[in-house]
Scaffold this active site. Structure first.
Site, short mmCIF file in Angstrom:
data_model
loop_
_atom_site.label_atom_id
_atom_site.label_comp_id
_atom_site.label_asym_id
_atom_site.label_seq_id
_atom_site.Cartn_x
_atom_site.Cartn_y
_atom_site.Cartn_z
N ARG A 81 31.34 65.78 39.91
CA ARG A 81 31.50 66.04 38.49
C ARG A 81 32.37 67.27 38.29
O ARG A 81 32.32 68.21 39.07
CB ARG A 81 30.13 66.29 37.81
CG ARG A 81 29.03 65.45 38.34
CD ARG A 81 28.83 64.09 37.70
NE ARG A 81 29.83 63.46 36.91
CZ ARG A 81 30.04 62.14 36.95
NH1 ARG A 81 29.37 61.37 37.75
NH2 ARG A 81 30.93 61.61 36.15
N GLU A 84 32.06 59.51 27.87
CA GLU A 84 31.52 60.76 28.44
C GLU A 84 30.06 60.97 28.04
O GLU A 84 29.23 61.37 28.87
CB GLU A 84 32.36 61.96 27.99
CG GLU A 84 33.77 62.02 28.57
CD GLU A 84 33.81 62.23 30.09
OE1 GLU A 84 32.84 62.76 30.65
OE2 GLU A 84 34.82 61.84 30.70
N ASN A 90 26.89 60.77 30.59
CA ASN A 90 25.96 61.89 30.73
C ASN A 90 24.51 61.42 30.64
O ASN A 90 23.66 61.83 31.44
CB ASN A 90 26.21 62.95 29.65
CG ASN A 90 27.34 63.89 30.03
OD1 ASN A 90 27.87 63.83 31.14
ND2 ASN A 90 27.71 64.76 29.10
N1 LIG Z 1 22.04 63.63 28.42
C1 LIG Z 1 21.88 64.70 29.19
N2 LIG Z 1 20.67 65.02 29.73
C2 LIG Z 1 20.50 66.11 30.51
N3 LIG Z 1 21.49 66.97 30.83
C3 LIG Z 1 22.71 66.73 30.31
C4 LIG Z 1 22.99 65.60 29.48
N4 LIG Z 1 24.30 65.63 29.13
C5 LIG Z 1 24.81 66.72 29.71
N5 LIG Z 1 23.89 67.39 30.44
C6 LIG Z 1 24.07 68.67 31.16
O1 LIG Z 1 25.26 69.29 30.69
C7 LIG Z 1 26.14 69.56 31.78
C8 LIG Z 1 27.58 69.48 31.31
O2 LIG Z 1 27.92 68.15 30.94
P1 LIG Z 1 29.46 67.69 31.06
O3 LIG Z 1 29.53 66.26 30.66
O4 LIG Z 1 30.30 68.66 30.32
O5 LIG Z 1 29.76 67.86 32.62
P2 LIG Z 1 29.27 66.95 33.83
O6 LIG Z 1 28.62 65.70 33.34
O7 LIG Z 1 28.44 67.80 34.72
O8 LIG Z 1 30.64 66.60 34.57
P3 LIG Z 1 31.74 65.52 34.08
O9 LIG Z 1 31.35 65.05 32.71
O10 LIG Z 1 33.05 66.26 34.07
O11 LIG Z 1 31.70 64.44 35.09
C9 LIG Z 1 25.75 68.56 32.86
O12 LIG Z 1 26.10 69.00 34.15
C10 LIG Z 1 24.24 68.47 32.66
O13 LIG Z 1 23.58 69.54 33.29
MG LIG Z 2 29.56 64.51 31.94
#
Ligand SMILES: Nc1ncnc2c1ncn2[C@@H]1O[C@H](COP(=O)(O)OP(=O)(O)OP(=O)(O)O)[C@@H](O)[C@H]1O
Ligand SMILES: [Mg+2]
Length: 153
Positions: A110, A52, A56
């Protein structure tokens, strides 16, 4: 020097934000933790959390470009910490981004559960982020119960 897994170990790698590198990050983290003899559940949970965080960094950090992701793995006795750092867009509101179902990608692909899984499947999650500078996610997990503490020879 007596060979044993007591003490600490550290491995570091840098990779670009190609989707295919998620597998490399996840697999390497599993290989790094394997010396602790984790249970199948511990290992699977750990891999899910790392996956995860790496995903990200691959999909959110550099929306329009190539960029580097640094993964540092450290083991102190039977506790492994994986730091996943990028130098991308950063996160405006870290607390909000960690709420279940919160996502900034609204194309339906997502679910906003990445951080929730990281927290559920490790002992500790730490996120540091600065808009325009990047994000660092650290995942810590103790694995293998007491089985790890056996000298190799
Ligand atoms: N490395 C990163 N750089 C920039 N923004 C990030 C990063 N990691 C997370 N985010 C932000 O945090 C939000 C939440 O992350 P999370 O992993 O919980 O959900 P997601 O990636 O949107 O969906 P999913 O992981 O369920 O596919 C993301 O939508 C993004 O806006
Ligand atoms: Mg994610």
């Amino acid at each position: 020097m007596k060979e044993s897994i007591n003490g600490t170990n550290r491995v570091e790698m840098t990779f670009q934000n190609f989707p295919e590198n998620e597998r490399i990050g996840r697999t390497l983290a599993a290989a790094f933790a394997a010396v602790l003899n984790p249970t199948m559940e511990e290992l699977s949970d750990f891999k899910t959390a790392v996956s995860e965080a790496v995903t990200n960094a691959i999909i959110h950090a550099y929306p329009e470009s190539r960029g580097d992701i640094v993964m540092v793995m450290e083991r102190v006795e039977n506790t492994v910490t994986v730091h996943i750092r990028d130098f991308g867009v950063g996160i405006e509101d870290v607390e909000k981004s960690m709420e279940p179902l919160y996502t900034t990608l609204k194309n339906g692909e997502r679910s906003g559960m990445g951080f929730t899984f990281m927290e559920a499947f490790t002992d500790h999650v730490e996120v540091e982020s600065e808009p325009g500078k990047g994000t660092s996610v650290s995942l810590t997990k103790k694995m293998g119960g007491e089985k790890w503490n056996i000298p190799v020879n």
